[in-house]
Enzyme design. Structure first.
Site, mmCIF file in Angstrom:
data_model
loop_
_atom_site.group_PDB
_atom_site.id
_atom_site.type_symbol
_atom_site.label_atom_id
_atom_site.label_comp_id
_atom_site.label_asym_id
_atom_site.label_seq_id
_atom_site.Cartn_x
_atom_site.Cartn_y
_atom_site.Cartn_z
ATOM 1 N N MET A 30 0.837 -1.200 0.000
ATOM 2 C CA MET A 30 0.000 0.000 0.000
ATOM 3 C C MET A 30 0.878 1.259 0.000
ATOM 4 S SD MET A 30 -3.421 -0.895 2.069
ATOM 5 C CE MET A 30 -2.819 -0.582 3.713
ATOM 6 N N GLY A 31 2.175 1.098 -0.231
ATOM 7 C CA GLY A 31 3.050 2.254 -0.341
ATOM 8 C C GLY A 31 3.518 2.799 0.999
ATOM 9 N N GLU A 35 11.808 -0.345 5.298
ATOM 10 C CA GLU A 35 12.712 -1.496 5.161
ATOM 11 C C GLU A 35 11.968 -2.839 5.178
ATOM 12 O OE1 GLU A 35 15.828 -0.986 4.539
ATOM 13 O OE2 GLU A 35 15.671 1.175 4.841
ATOM 14 N N HIS A 37 9.028 -3.477 3.686
ATOM 15 C CA HIS A 37 8.701 -3.682 2.268
ATOM 16 C C HIS A 37 9.989 -3.977 1.486
ATOM 17 C CE1 HIS A 37 5.502 -0.709 3.599
ATOM 18 N NE2 HIS A 37 4.744 -1.668 3.110
ATOM 19 N N GLN A 61 -10.390 -2.812 1.497
ATOM 20 C CA GLN A 61 -9.978 -3.510 2.719
ATOM 21 C C GLN A 61 -10.046 -2.632 3.968
ATOM 22 O OE1 GLN A 61 -6.040 -4.329 0.932
ATOM 23 N NE2 GLN A 61 -5.159 -3.867 2.922
ATOM 24 N N GLY A 147 4.830 -10.309 3.858
ATOM 25 C CA GLY A 147 5.544 -10.253 5.125
ATOM 26 C C GLY A 147 4.829 -11.020 6.226
ATOM 27 N N LYS A 149 4.852 -9.976 9.060
ATOM 28 C CA LYS A 149 4.280 -8.902 9.882
ATOM 29 C C LYS A 149 2.747 -9.025 9.918
ATOM 30 C CE LYS A 149 3.459 -4.791 11.632
ATOM 31 N NZ LYS A 149 2.704 -3.953 10.756
ATOM 32 N N GLN A 153 -2.730 -12.513 7.184
ATOM 33 C CA GLN A 153 -2.833 -12.258 5.744
ATOM 34 C C GLN A 153 -2.007 -13.277 4.963
ATOM 35 O OE1 GLN A 153 -2.727 -8.232 3.677
ATOM 36 N NE2 GLN A 153 -0.572 -8.790 3.588
ATOM 37 N N SER A 186 3.987 1.342 8.121
ATOM 38 C CA SER A 186 3.667 2.675 7.594
ATOM 39 C C SER A 186 2.857 3.448 8.627
ATOM 40 C CB SER A 186 2.859 2.557 6.298
ATOM 41 O OG SER A 186 3.496 1.678 5.406
HETATM 42 P P1 AMP Z 1 1.383 -2.924 3.509
HETATM 43 O O1 AMP Z 1 1.952 -1.876 2.613
HETATM 44 O O2 AMP Z 1 1.354 -2.548 4.955
HETATM 45 O O3 AMP Z 1 0.084 -3.487 3.002
HETATM 46 O O4 AMP Z 1 2.401 -4.130 3.445
HETATM 47 C C1 AMP Z 1 2.781 -4.710 2.222
HETATM 48 C C2 AMP Z 1 3.570 -5.972 2.478
HETATM 49 O O5 AMP Z 1 4.737 -5.647 3.256
HETATM 50 C C3 AMP Z 1 2.787 -7.010 3.298
HETATM 51 O O6 AMP Z 1 3.064 -8.305 2.793
HETATM 52 C C4 AMP Z 1 3.348 -6.827 4.688
HETATM 53 O O7 AMP Z 1 3.255 -7.987 5.492
HETATM 54 C C5 AMP Z 1 4.791 -6.487 4.392
HETATM 55 N N1 AMP Z 1 5.382 -5.774 5.532
HETATM 56 C C6 AMP Z 1 4.936 -4.631 6.126
HETATM 57 N N2 AMP Z 1 5.691 -4.318 7.202
HETATM 58 C C7 AMP Z 1 6.630 -5.285 7.302
HETATM 59 C C8 AMP Z 1 7.705 -5.542 8.214
HETATM 60 N N3 AMP Z 1 7.960 -4.742 9.247
HETATM 61 N N4 AMP Z 1 8.465 -6.632 8.012
HETATM 62 C C9 AMP Z 1 8.207 -7.480 6.965
HETATM 63 N N5 AMP Z 1 7.213 -7.296 6.069
HETATM 64 C C10 AMP Z 1 6.433 -6.225 6.226
#
Ligand code: AMP
Length: 280
Positions: A30-31, A35, A37, A61, A147, A149, A153, A186
């Protein structure tokens, strides 16, 4: 590196790459990249020949009271970051490109979405499954990177790919943390200085839970109670959930006698943060 906003352009560049026998990797995001990402993009770069990063704040979502409008965005910074990590293509569509008028098809999942974030955010996983499906159909990747994280999901996407016979390998990547332990997100940008300090209670409680389990405690309630007490000692923190679930079904378990996930969601002020660890 190219930046495109239409499905047709993505298809054109992916087709060219596949003509050259390149394998395609997709990193959906989602931008407002960090680190965490970055570790997914780097893994995609190591694993595949043509790396696509999607940047799309997916309205579907978000619930009606959630942070869709305020979600942070910075395409220029994201583009420079992706380029520095060797991505080949950024797909940055407008919502109207993804959801045309009359859009009415959804991908929904039962069981795995009933607990944890699925319980607190009822429309969330329908939005995630639908958009990830669309991205898979648009990019047709060989590999997609997610991730840990967002552990629920990751489990949901793996399950969806299996249920629906999608020929895509899902690669899970470990949580990337700040030096003091806070999982990168983010949403951390929403935190004031005091809240940023208070947010450490998430990683501290995960560590406590993990250590309690490692010391031989198999009773989920005992582990959860210890963590709950610690989180409640932080005045700015309000627990959404602290749970231990079966790693495959995402259903709660009483005894940690199989691969499990320890997962928490905690409000720090108005900001909802998540963290987790696997219990093996
Ligand atoms: P998001 O932009 O938050 O939707 O995340 C996009 C992808 O990045 C998802 O697969 C997240 O699980 C992964 N991600 C976000 N934060 C982290 C993190 N701290 N460590 C590892 N992967 C991450």
């Amino acid at each position: 590196m190219k930046i495109v906003s239409t499905v047709a352009e993505v298809r054109k560049y992916v087709k060219e790459a596949k003509k050259q026998d390149k394998t395609v990797g997709l990193v959906p995001t989602m931008g407002y990249l960090h680190e965490g990402h970055g570790s997914l993009i780097t893994k995609a770069r190591e694993t595949t020949d043509f790396v696509v990063v999607s940047i799309f704040v997916n309205p579907m979502q978000f619930g009606p009271t959630e942070d869709l409008e305020s979600y942070p965005r910075d395409l220029d910074k994201d583009a420079a970051f992706c380029e520095s990590l060797g991505a080949d293509l950024i797909f940055h569509p407008e919502p109207s490109e993804m959801y045309h008028e009359g859009f009415s098809s959804f991908v929904d999942m039962t069981v795995l979405t009933e607990e944890l974030c699925g319980l607190s955010r009822p429309v969330h996983f329908r939005g995630v499954c639908t958009v990830v499906n669309k991205l898979f159909n648009i990019v047709t990747p060989d590999y997609a990177f997610f991730g840990q994280k967002d552990a629920q999901q990751l489990a949901v996407i793996k399950h969806m790919v299996d249920d629906l016979n999608m020929d895509i390998k899902i690669v899970g990547c470990p949580i990337v943390r700040e030096e003091d332990g806070l999982a990168k997100s983010s949403r951390n940008t929403y935190l004031s200085a005091d809240e940023r300090k208070a947010a450490l209670i998430l990683s501290k409680s995960i560590k406590l839970g993990n250590e309690t389990f490692a010391a031989g405690e198999k009773n989920a309630k005992v582990i959860i109670d210890k963590m709950t007490e610690l989180i409640n000692s932080e005045p700015l923190a309000k627990i959404d959930y602290v749970k231990i679930v079966d790693r495959l079904t995402m259903q709660q378990i009483e005894t940690v006698d199989r691969p499990a996930l320890l997962a928490i969601a905690v409000y720090i002020g108005k900001t909802r943060l998540i963290d987790n660890c696997y219990l093996d």
